[in-house]
Design a protein around this motif. Structure first.
Motif, mmCIF file in Angstrom:
data_model
loop_
_atom_site.group_PDB
_atom_site.id
_atom_site.type_symbol
_atom_site.label_atom_id
_atom_site.label_comp_id
_atom_site.label_asym_id
_atom_site.label_seq_id
_atom_site.Cartn_x
_atom_site.Cartn_y
_atom_site.Cartn_z
ATOM 1 N N THR A 69 17.506 48.712 -55.930
ATOM 2 C CA THR A 69 17.644 48.744 -57.425
ATOM 3 C C THR A 69 18.597 47.589 -57.747
ATOM 4 O O THR A 69 19.660 47.246 -57.364
ATOM 5 C CB THR A 69 18.249 50.119 -57.827
ATOM 6 O OG1 THR A 69 17.436 51.323 -57.528
ATOM 7 C CG2 THR A 69 18.349 50.224 -59.404
ATOM 8 N N GLY A 70 18.182 46.956 -58.789
ATOM 9 C CA GLY A 70 19.157 45.891 -59.148
ATOM 10 C C GLY A 70 18.434 45.112 -60.500
ATOM 11 O O GLY A 70 17.166 45.441 -60.931
ATOM 12 N N ILE A 71 18.876 44.010 -60.800
ATOM 13 C CA ILE A 71 18.715 43.209 -62.207
ATOM 14 C C ILE A 71 17.528 42.120 -61.511
ATOM 15 O O ILE A 71 18.016 41.430 -60.465
ATOM 16 C CB ILE A 71 19.831 42.469 -62.804
ATOM 17 C CG1 ILE A 71 20.813 43.734 -63.158
ATOM 18 C CG2 ILE A 71 19.255 41.760 -63.863
ATOM 19 C CD1 ILE A 71 20.447 44.643 -64.170
ATOM 20 N N VAL A 72 16.570 42.186 -62.264
ATOM 21 C CA VAL A 72 15.312 41.115 -61.976
ATOM 22 C C VAL A 72 15.302 40.312 -63.138
ATOM 23 O O VAL A 72 15.196 40.867 -64.530
ATOM 24 C CB VAL A 72 14.066 41.866 -61.463
ATOM 25 C CG1 VAL A 72 13.005 40.777 -61.761
ATOM 26 C CG2 VAL A 72 14.344 42.649 -60.294
ATOM 27 N N PRO A 103 6.369 50.016 -65.503
ATOM 28 C CA PRO A 103 7.664 51.036 -65.750
ATOM 29 C C PRO A 103 7.938 51.727 -64.461
ATOM 30 O O PRO A 103 6.922 52.225 -63.772
ATOM 31 C CB PRO A 103 7.361 51.684 -66.910
ATOM 32 C CG PRO A 103 5.951 51.816 -67.073
ATOM 33 C CD PRO A 103 5.328 50.683 -66.500
ATOM 34 N N SER A 104 9.080 52.366 -64.251
ATOM 35 C CA SER A 104 9.482 53.134 -63.506
ATOM 36 C C SER A 104 9.430 54.433 -64.148
ATOM 37 O O SER A 104 10.250 54.741 -65.168
ATOM 38 C CB SER A 104 10.889 52.962 -62.962
ATOM 39 O OG SER A 104 11.234 53.859 -61.991
ATOM 40 N N LEU A 121 16.640 46.209 -65.546
ATOM 41 C CA LEU A 121 16.927 46.832 -64.409
ATOM 42 C C LEU A 121 15.942 47.555 -63.747
ATOM 43 O O LEU A 121 15.262 48.267 -64.442
ATOM 44 C CB LEU A 121 18.076 47.983 -64.770
ATOM 45 C CG LEU A 121 18.762 48.898 -63.744
ATOM 46 C CD1 LEU A 121 19.465 48.048 -62.683
ATOM 47 C CD2 LEU A 121 19.536 50.104 -64.414
ATOM 48 N N CYS A 122 15.634 47.342 -62.261
ATOM 49 C CA CYS A 122 14.176 47.707 -61.646
ATOM 50 C C CYS A 122 14.632 48.372 -60.379
ATOM 51 O O CYS A 122 15.636 48.107 -59.685
ATOM 52 C CB CYS A 122 13.701 46.354 -61.498
ATOM 53 S SG CYS A 122 13.012 45.395 -63.062
ATOM 54 N N ALA A 135 10.295 48.511 -63.878
ATOM 55 C CA ALA A 135 11.395 48.493 -64.668
ATOM 56 C C ALA A 135 12.036 49.786 -65.144
ATOM 57 O O ALA A 135 11.144 50.762 -65.724
ATOM 58 C CB ALA A 135 11.309 47.609 -66.031
ATOM 59 N N ILE A 136 13.154 49.844 -64.840
ATOM 60 C CA ILE A 136 14.075 51.301 -65.487
ATOM 61 C C ILE A 136 14.337 50.954 -66.996
ATOM 62 O O ILE A 136 14.007 51.758 -67.705
ATOM 63 C CB ILE A 136 15.289 51.413 -64.571
ATOM 64 C CG1 ILE A 136 14.689 51.739 -63.275
ATOM 65 C CG2 ILE A 136 15.968 52.762 -65.155
ATOM 66 C CD1 ILE A 136 15.842 51.667 -62.299
#
Length: 762
Positions: A69-72, A103-104, A121-122, A135-136
């Motif tokens: 989980t992190g920024i893309v 999307p998540s 945030l993905c 994408a969250i």
């Protein structure tokens, strides 16, 4: 317990991707007490080695593996139409390319998907050898969701099909929202707000009509608008350009020096002039550059617009200049016989071509001659004529003799030597395409390039010595991951590359020299090119790997690049050459400026490439069914990209159309091979293809493979057998991959009768 070594830590992080923090790693490895300090030291060493990438204050991830989980940050759309990004850590982007997969969870309300330039945030995971992000939360949104494309009428309005094959959207336009658009118009459309209960194609409304598909120059129009490249100058900037008032400065008289310009025959502006003379022990060389800073003063309307554009953009049929032609092609152009302001550098070289000293001069000059590359080269080659003949012994021969001395030092330095042909499109007077030709590479081109490189180096050296802020032109060393992939590729050809050694240009050049004329020549050239980082602007010096220079800055083209204008101002301020130097306020913003002009450069490159693709498609649209020789330039899980001989146009062969075999991608070898027989299509391979379909609007070519595959290289047979174990084929053509380029006949202009378009050849 014995504290684990580096490899144990790396293995644990690889096997436990969710354990990213020091605390989680320590807990997993059962590290306690004083051993925590040792763990901290190991993590720092692995980060310094490039094996780990810092993703937070006390968090790490493998450099080639993004966190779960992190920024893309999404930066581009690839040839398959997929949105591509990279994971973002404390030190910026890192790791492999990540494909946006939606999307998540269930989308909420009016949440929109991320686009180019957005961060999200993905949740990130690996699937079938590809990294995918869901994408969250989208953190930054695109400025516009507009669609540039072709309008076609329907019974109740119309549709807009995208002009870019990277864009998958299509807007339905209701009759009230057409803004008078007619069938075949090129338009800009914005998405129309619609309720949550709306089903079916997205609605849009036309905001601007920019031209018509039959316009021979529509290819550039589409690229201009798709990339938001400004075409009109504000009236205040034009007024300043029409009435130029140079900043006052004390100037040295250079009018008696035979400085000459050597440019393309059709050049409208001339921003550099050169001179050389023999000394008792070496050479004196002067490179004089138009003093644009004197006219484009900081904070003025011209300066604001130049910064906004960042650079000039060069399309096959037109130039969108950074500065108005009233300035760039007149007062700041070093015209023959006319008095002009200049910022020049005088350099002294030894007989071996190494620079001994240099100084910068703010002066006045008169160009002694305006020569084309071809005129200057012809005179040197024994066919003098006109001005070139008159100046052969007094001006041209000293320039060439000085260049030959500098070339010795250049060859010893060993810059990266990639022989990449440059193709140009020739147009008729009515704007239609006359033909495609390969630009001839003359020694006159190399002479001017080497003199400009030396002037750029002198600018960087002077500003460093003056401890002045500046914007460097940097080209970073290839990453460990890219070198490892390159070594894996060479191994498939039974060639060796020492991964542990620092990449050096002379090693690449040596490899190219050894392979020159062999079957591997072009494929290795392409792989070396893919291995390189992208050159950018930066306030910190990373050196220039391709030129093999420790420091480098752009100084020689302030008419067409804002970076050069910054360097000019920095030289003026640090050397006290006038009141129009770089201000402290501007110096404090260099990081943002460097990022902006790097972005505008990429924008221009993308627009230029798209326009060229469309013109090539227009040139080939009447040749559907013809056969061509080409070279494989790209290998993906979706198929093969082939550059056609002669034009250099890129076409695509879908994997499912190659044959009835099951094709598998061998990423290390940059090849597709048939499961069972092992027969192969590889990067760089020359093949025969048939042109099946052309989409001029999108610049797309659909090809059919005619050539038989090559036998599998001996060294790869066992490896491929191992890859195939347990790999059950899912369909003909290999595993499915989303997003292959579309070739939609709806995007072509309507024609009467059957068969291919009978529209004008462009």
């Amino acid at each position: 317990m014995t504290f684990p070594d580096k490899q144990t830590v790396l293995d644990y992080i690889r096997d436990n991707p969710t354990a990213t923090t020091k605390q989680a790693i320590a807990k997993g490895l059962k590290v306690k007490g004083e051993e925590r300090a040792t763990l901290r030291a190991i993590l720092r060493e692995l980060e310094a080695d490039g094996a780990l990438e810092r993703t937070g204050k006390r968090a790490w991830s493998q450099a080639d593996r993004p966190p779960p989980t992190g920024i893309v940050e999404f930066t581009r759309i690839d040839k398959n139409g997929d949105l591509i990004g990279k994971s973002i850590g404390d030190n910026g982007p890192f790791g492999p390319d990540i494909i946006y997969a939606g999307p998540s969870g269930k989308p909420r309300g009016k949440t929109k998907a991320p686009g180019v330039g957005d961060r999200a945030l993905c949740k990130i995971n690996e699937h079938d050898g590809e990294w995918r992000a869901r994408a969250i939360t989208v953190m930054e949104k695109r400025i516009s969701d507009r669609l540039v494309g072709l309008y076609s009428t329907t019974a109740r309005g119309g549709r807009v099909n995208p002009s870019s094959r990277k864009d998958r959207r299509e807007f339905v336009i209701q009759e009230a929202d057409t803004k008078g658009a007619k069938d075949g118009d090129l338009v800009i459309a914005e998405p129309k707000p619609q309720g949550r209960r709306h089903h079916g194609p997205a609605l849009g409304e036309i905001t601007e009509i920019i031209g018509h598909i039959t316009d021979p120059r529509s290819a550039s129009l589409l690229a201009l608008h798709a990339h938001d490249i400004p075409t009109e100058f504000p009236e205040a900037a034009l007024a300043q350009a029409r009435d130029p008032k140079p900043a006052p400065a004390e100037r040295e008289d250079l009018t008696q020096i035979a400085l000459i310009t050597i440019d393309p025959a059709d050049a409208r502006d001339h921003d550099d002039a050169v001179f050389a003379e023999k000394l008792d022990d070496g050479w004196r060389v002067i490179v004089a550059i138009a003093d644009v800073a004197a006219y484009v003063t900081e904070g003025s309307p011209l300066d604001k617009e130049a910064l906004k554009r960042g650079n000039s953009t060069y399309f096959p049929d037109r130039v969108i200049p950074m500065l108005p032609f009233e300035l760039s092609a007149d007062e700041c152009s070093l015209k023959e016989g006319e008095l002009r302001r200049t910022l020049a550098v005088e350099m002294i070289f030894g007989p071996d071509g190494h620079k001994r000293s240099h100084r910068f001069i703010r002066g006045m000059m008169k160009s002694a001659a305006k020569l084309s590359y071809e005129e200057a080269q012809a005179a040197i080659d024994g066919k003098p004529g006109g001005k070139a003949g008159e100046m052969l012994d007094t001006v041209l021969r000293p320039l060439w003799d000085a260049y030959h001395a500098l070339a010795k030092a250049r060859d010893k330095r060993g810059p990266l030597d990639l022989d990449l042909p440059e193709r140009r499109i020739r147009f008729k007077e009515d704007g239609e395409i006359d033909g495609i030709y390969t630009k001839e590479r003359l020694e006159a081109h190399r002479l001017i390039e080497e003199f400009m490189i030396q002037a750029n180096v002198a600018a960087a050296e002077t500003l460093e010595r003056q401890k002045s802020p500046l914007i460097y032109r940097v080209h970073d060393t290839p990453t460990d991951a890219k070198i490892a992939a390159f070594a894996d590729f060479l191994q498939t050809l039974e060639l060796k590359w020492n991964v542990g050694e620092r990449p050096q240009t002379h090693k690449f050049n040596k490899l190219l020299s050894e392979l020159n004329g062999t079957e591997f020549d072009q494929m290795v050239t392409q792989m070396i090119l893919r291995t390189q980082a992208q050159a950018v602007y930066a306030p910190e010096n990373l050196g220039h790997f391709g030129l093999n220079l420790e420091r480098y800055a752009h100084f020689t083209s302030p008419i067409r690049r804002y970076a050069d204008l910054i360097v000019h101002r920095a030289l003026i301020a640090s050397l006290k050459l006038g009141p129009d130097g770089l201000s402290k306020e501007a110096a404090s913003q260099l990081e943002q400026t460097a990022q902006h002009i790097s972005d505008t450069e990429r924008r221009s490159m993308a627009a230029e490439r798209e326009a060229t693709d469309r013109y090539l498609a227009l040139f080939l649209k009447d040749q559907v069914g013809a056969e061509f020789e080409g070279r494989i330039t790209g290998v993906t899980g979706s198929g093969l990209f082939v550059a056609l001989a002669g034009t250099g146009a890129d076409g695509f062969i879908p994997i499912s159309t190659i044959s009835d075999d099951y094709w598998v991608q061998d990423e290390a070898a940059m090849a597709l091979y048939a499961r069972g027989s092992g027969k192969t299509y590889s990067l760089g391979q020359i093949v025969r293809v048939k042109l099946k379909e052309v989409t001029p609007l999108q610049g797309g070519l659909l090809l059919e493979m005619l050539s038989e595959p090559q036998p599998a290289p001996e060294g790869r047979k066992q490896h491929r057998r191992e890859m195939d174990i347990g790999n059950v084929p899912r369909r003909k053509g290999g595993p499915p991959r989303s997003g292959k380029p579309r070739f939609n006949k709806k995007t072509l202009p309507k024609t009467k009768g059957k068969g291919k378009s009978k529209g004008p050849r462009r």
